[in-house]
Write a protein that holds these residues in place. Sequence first.
Motif, PDB file in Angstrom:
ATOM      1  N   VAL A 164       0.861  -1.180   0.000  1.00 12.89           N
ATOM      2  CA  VAL A 164       0.000   0.000   0.000  1.00 12.89           C
ATOM      3  C   VAL A 164       0.899   1.233   0.000  1.00 12.89           C
ATOM      4  O   VAL A 164       1.863   1.302   0.768  1.00 12.89           O
ATOM      5  N   LYS A 165       0.576   2.200  -0.851  1.00  8.23           N
ATOM      6  CA  LYS A 165       1.327   3.451  -0.901  1.00  8.23           C
ATOM      7  C   LYS A 165       0.371   4.633  -0.895  1.00  8.23           C
ATOM      8  O   LYS A 165      -0.741   4.548  -1.404  1.00  8.23           O
ATOM      9  N   GLN A 166       0.862   5.745  -0.305  1.00  7.85           N
ATOM     10  CA  GLN A 166       0.065   6.960  -0.199  1.00  7.85           C
ATOM     11  C   GLN A 166       0.506   7.977  -1.246  1.00  7.85           C
ATOM     12  O   GLN A 166       1.689   8.104  -1.543  1.00  7.85           O
ATOM     13  N   MET A 167      -0.475   8.699  -1.776  1.00  2.00           N
ATOM     14  CA  MET A 167      -0.214   9.816  -2.680  1.00  2.00           C
ATOM     15  C   MET A 167      -0.909  11.058  -2.125  1.00  2.00           C
ATOM     16  O   MET A 167      -2.086  10.991  -1.768  1.00  2.00           O
ATOM     17  N   GLU A 168      -0.196  12.161  -2.052  1.00  2.00           N
ATOM     18  CA  GLU A 168      -0.744  13.398  -1.505  1.00  2.00           C
ATOM     19  C   GLU A 168      -0.875  14.459  -2.587  1.00  2.00           C
ATOM     20  O   GLU A 168       0.006  14.595  -3.450  1.00  2.00           O
ATOM     21  N   TYR A 169      -1.962  15.212  -2.506  1.00  2.00           N
ATOM     22  CA  TYR A 169      -2.236  16.303  -3.445  1.00  2.00           C
ATOM     23  C   TYR A 169      -2.526  17.559  -2.633  1.00  2.00           C
ATOM     24  O   TYR A 169      -3.265  17.514  -1.641  1.00  2.00           O
ATOM     25  N   THR A 170      -1.973  18.664  -3.034  1.00  2.00           N
ATOM     26  CA  THR A 170      -2.154  19.935  -2.344  1.00  2.00           C
ATOM     27  C   THR A 170      -2.904  20.912  -3.248  1.00  2.00           C
ATOM     28  O   THR A 170      -2.504  21.129  -4.397  1.00  2.00           O
ATOM     29  N   PHE A 171      -3.985  21.464  -2.704  1.00  3.09           N
ATOM     30  CA  PHE A 171      -4.809  22.406  -3.465  1.00  3.09           C
ATOM     31  C   PHE A 171      -4.980  23.691  -2.658  1.00  3.09           C
ATOM     32  O   PHE A 171      -5.100  23.650  -1.428  1.00  3.09           O
ATOM     33  N   PRO A 172      -5.024  24.847  -3.325  1.00  2.00           N
ATOM     34  CA  PRO A 172      -5.224  26.111  -2.612  1.00  2.00           C
ATOM     35  C   PRO A 172      -6.701  26.342  -2.299  1.00  2.00           C
ATOM     36  O   PRO A 172      -7.572  26.061  -3.118  1.00  2.00           O
ATOM     37  N   ALA A 173      -6.967  26.851  -1.098  1.00  2.00           N
ATOM     38  CA  ALA A 173      -8.324  27.255  -0.723  1.00  2.00           C
ATOM     39  C   ALA A 173      -8.443  28.748  -0.981  1.00  2.00           C
ATOM     40  O   ALA A 173      -8.325  29.573  -0.077  1.00  2.00           O
ATOM     41  N   ALA A 174      -8.682  29.102  -2.231  1.00  2.00           N
ATOM     42  CA  ALA A 174      -8.602  30.509  -2.645  1.00  2.00           C
ATOM     43  C   ALA A 174      -9.853  31.297  -2.310  1.00  2.00           C
ATOM     44  O   ALA A 174      -9.766  32.464  -1.918  1.00  2.00           O
ATOM     45  N   HIS A 175     -11.039  30.690  -2.462  1.00  4.77           N
ATOM     46  CA  HIS A 175     -12.290  31.432  -2.271  1.00  4.77           C
ATOM     47  C   HIS A 175     -13.232  30.643  -1.367  1.00  4.77           C
ATOM     48  O   HIS A 175     -13.189  29.405  -1.321  1.00  4.77           O
ATOM     49  N   CYS A 176     -14.086  31.365  -0.681  1.00  2.00           N
ATOM     50  CA  CYS A 176     -15.080  30.738   0.190  1.00  2.00           C
ATOM     51  C   CYS A 176     -16.128  30.005  -0.658  1.00  2.00           C
ATOM     52  O   CYS A 176     -16.495  30.466  -1.729  1.00  2.00           O
ATOM     53  N   GLY A 177     -16.599  28.893  -0.131  1.00  2.00           N
ATOM     54  CA  GLY A 177     -17.634  28.144  -0.834  1.00  2.00           C
ATOM     55  C   GLY A 177     -17.359  26.654  -0.835  1.00  2.00           C
ATOM     56  O   GLY A 177     -16.465  26.145  -0.144  1.00  2.00           O
ATOM     57  N   ARG A 178     -18.122  25.951  -1.637  1.00  2.00           N
ATOM     58  CA  ARG A 178     -18.024  24.497  -1.726  1.00  2.00           C
ATOM     59  C   ARG A 178     -16.966  24.099  -2.750  1.00  2.00           C
ATOM     60  O   ARG A 178     -16.950  24.591  -3.873  1.00  2.00           O
ATOM     61  N   SER A 179     -16.105  23.167  -2.364  1.00  2.00           N
ATOM     62  CA  SER A 179     -15.080  22.615  -3.255  1.00  2.00           C
ATOM     63  C   SER A 179     -15.262  21.111  -3.338  1.00  2.00           C
ATOM     64  O   SER A 179     -15.486  20.451  -2.316  1.00  2.00           O
ATOM     65  N   GLU A 180     -15.155  20.581  -4.554  1.00  2.00           N
ATOM     66  CA  GLU A 180     -15.368  19.153  -4.787  1.00  2.00           C
ATOM     67  C   GLU A 180     -14.047  18.478  -5.146  1.00  2.00           C
ATOM     68  O   GLU A 180     -13.304  18.961  -6.009  1.00  2.00           O
ATOM     69  N   PHE A 181     -13.782  17.351  -4.480  1.00  2.00           N
ATOM     70  CA  PHE A 181     -12.594  16.543  -4.753  1.00  2.00           C
ATOM     71  C   PHE A 181     -13.050  15.183  -5.257  1.00  2.00           C
ATOM     72  O   PHE A 181     -13.798  14.469  -4.580  1.00  2.00           O
ATOM     73  N   THR A 182     -12.614  14.812  -6.469  1.00  2.00           N
ATOM     74  CA  THR A 182     -13.013  13.540  -7.067  1.00  2.00           C
ATOM     75  C   THR A 182     -11.795  12.849  -7.670  1.00  2.00           C
ATOM     76  O   THR A 182     -10.853  13.508  -8.120  1.00  2.00           O
ATOM     77  N   VAL A 183     -11.854  11.529  -7.683  1.00  2.00           N
ATOM     78  CA  VAL A 183     -10.830  10.726  -8.350  1.00  2.00           C
ATOM     79  C   VAL A 183     -11.280  10.538  -9.795  1.00  2.00           C
ATOM     80  O   VAL A 183     -12.225   9.801 -10.076  1.00  2.00           O
ATOM     81  N   ALA A 184     -10.624  11.217 -10.720  1.00  2.00           N
ATOM     82  CA  ALA A 184     -11.069  11.208 -12.114  1.00  2.00           C
ATOM     83  C   ALA A 184     -10.685   9.923 -12.828  1.00  2.00           C
ATOM     84  O   ALA A 184     -11.474   9.372 -13.592  1.00  2.00           O
ATOM     85  N   ARG A 185      -9.462   9.432 -12.611  1.00  2.00           N
ATOM     86  CA  ARG A 185      -8.994   8.259 -13.350  1.00  2.00           C
ATOM     87  C   ARG A 185      -7.870   7.582 -12.576  1.00  2.00           C
ATOM     88  O   ARG A 185      -7.090   8.242 -11.887  1.00  2.00           O
ATOM     89  N   ALA A 186      -7.801   6.260 -12.700  1.00  2.00           N
ATOM     90  CA  ALA A 186      -6.705   5.493 -12.110  1.00  2.00           C
ATOM     91  C   ALA A 186      -6.409   4.310 -13.022  1.00  2.00           C
ATOM     92  O   ALA A 186      -7.319   3.612 -13.474  1.00  2.00           O
ATOM     93  N   LYS A 187      -5.145   4.092 -13.323  1.00  2.00           N
ATOM     94  CA  LYS A 187      -4.768   2.985 -14.202  1.00  2.00           C
ATOM     95  C   LYS A 187      -3.349   2.527 -13.902  1.00  2.00           C
ATOM     96  O   LYS A 187      -2.556   3.249 -13.286  1.00  2.00           O
ATOM     97  N   ILE A 188      -3.039   1.300 -14.343  1.00  2.00           N
ATOM     98  CA  ILE A 188      -1.719   0.717 -14.146  1.00  2.00           C
ATOM     99  C   ILE A 188      -1.078   0.454 -15.512  1.00  2.00           C
ATOM    100  O   ILE A 188      -1.764   0.341 -16.535  1.00  2.00           O
ATOM    101  N   TYR A 189       0.277   0.363 -15.509  1.00  2.00           N
ATOM    102  CA  TYR A 189       1.046   0.166 -16.735  1.00  2.00           C
ATOM    103  C   TYR A 189       1.890  -1.095 -16.608  1.00  2.00           C
ATOM    104  O   TYR A 189       2.258  -1.526 -15.506  1.00  2.00           O
ATOM    105  N   ASP A 190       2.222  -1.678 -17.776  1.00  2.00           N
ATOM    106  CA  ASP A 190       3.130  -2.833 -17.790  1.00  2.00           C
ATOM    107  C   ASP A 190       4.564  -2.342 -17.668  1.00  2.00           C
ATOM    108  O   ASP A 190       4.835  -1.136 -17.642  1.00  2.00           O
ATOM    109  N   CYS A 191       5.501  -3.283 -17.585  1.00  2.00           N
ATOM    110  CA  CYS A 191       6.893  -2.933 -17.338  1.00  2.00           C
ATOM    111  C   CYS A 191       7.520  -2.149 -18.495  1.00  2.00           C
ATOM    112  O   CYS A 191       8.457  -1.373 -18.285  1.00  2.00           O
ATOM    113  N   LEU A 192       7.033  -2.326 -19.732  1.00  2.00           N
ATOM    114  CA  LEU A 192       7.566  -1.593 -20.879  1.00  2.00           C
ATOM    115  C   LEU A 192       6.805  -0.305 -21.170  1.00  2.00           C
ATOM    116  O   LEU A 192       7.217   0.469 -22.034  1.00  2.00           O
ATOM    117  N   GLY A 193       5.704  -0.085 -20.479  1.00  2.48           N
ATOM    118  CA  GLY A 193       4.900   1.104 -20.720  1.00  2.48           C
ATOM    119  C   GLY A 193       4.120   1.058 -22.012  1.00  2.48           C
ATOM    120  O   GLY A 193       3.722   2.113 -22.538  1.00  2.48           O
TER     121      GLY A 193
END
Length: 331
Positions: free
Chosen positions: A114-143
């Motif tokens: 198991v590995k962790q990935m961190e993402y940093t986003f600015p909280a620029a304006h007041c209001g509702r912000s949505e965080f979604t996982v758009a896509r996830a995929k794996i690659y073979d050894c040769l790409g």
Amino acid sequence: MIRRKILYILIVTACIWLCMLYTFQGLRFFLGILLVLPVVCLFSVLIQAAFCRVEAGEIPPFATRGNCVILSLKAIHNGVLPLASLRADVRWASYGEKSVRHKQKIRGMGGRSVKQMEYTFPAAHCGRSEFTVARAKIYDCLGLFSVPIKKSGGGTVMIMPVVAPLGENEMEMISGLLNRSSAVKDGDYFIREYRPGDNLRSIHWKLTAREEEFQVRDRDADYSVNLFLNMTDELLADPDRRDAFLDRACSVMAFFSEIAVEGYNVFWSRDGILCCYRIETGEELQLCIMELLELKKIGSVGEDEIASLKLGCHLEPDGRLYIGEQCAYEK
């Protein structure tokens, strides 16, 4: 040293392949490798996709404007064989800004890891912000191939206004407003200060002589403290002005909550309808702020209603606080 070894291995491998090309048997072997290797890579990545997934970590429900929001993803690989690489794309959509998409790639994962990935986003304006996982995929050894994997999680982060202390003049005037609004019970009547239009027969002369100000008996007096937020559609259309107004409004409401023991009322317009919110506890203050963050359109309200609300405490679009007709603004 390591680069020299890798270069040496590549040179030796190239020499062996060149020697093999002098015979038809070596050529067939080389072509077989070129045909079989991609197929092996494709089957391996298809099998590994069933054992991989990406999950969003715990999402904070609130964040203060001006800070950064740190969100995490958890890449899980339950297979036995090692994984060449994994990529996850996330989307951050916040009020007043374009949607942002970040990509992050993990190179090399051992079996059952198991590995962790961190993402940093600015909280620029007041209001509702949505965080979604758009896509996830794996690659073979040769790409050469990529296969999508399961993804889950995501949520909402409410970007809250910045609460700052008020100026001394503002605090004194608000405290005076609350003190003047308190009533003294005298039998079946309430005693309050004289207002223009009151019947002279209702004046309490003994208290008037003692207080040196006209005091009036009132049977059905309403001593609730009101705060009117005089927002406009032009204000909501400008994210920076909207942020400044919400900061001021929340700062004023926070001070009201500290000193108004019996609570107070907050008024604003939404879609042409005058809304009222009663605040007596900290939870009700937070719910009121959430309602203001979701506000999108003001509309038009009757001038008579606005005029009556401005007799109390009201906050103008430019951030100036008024107690009746007197400005309490301090920059």
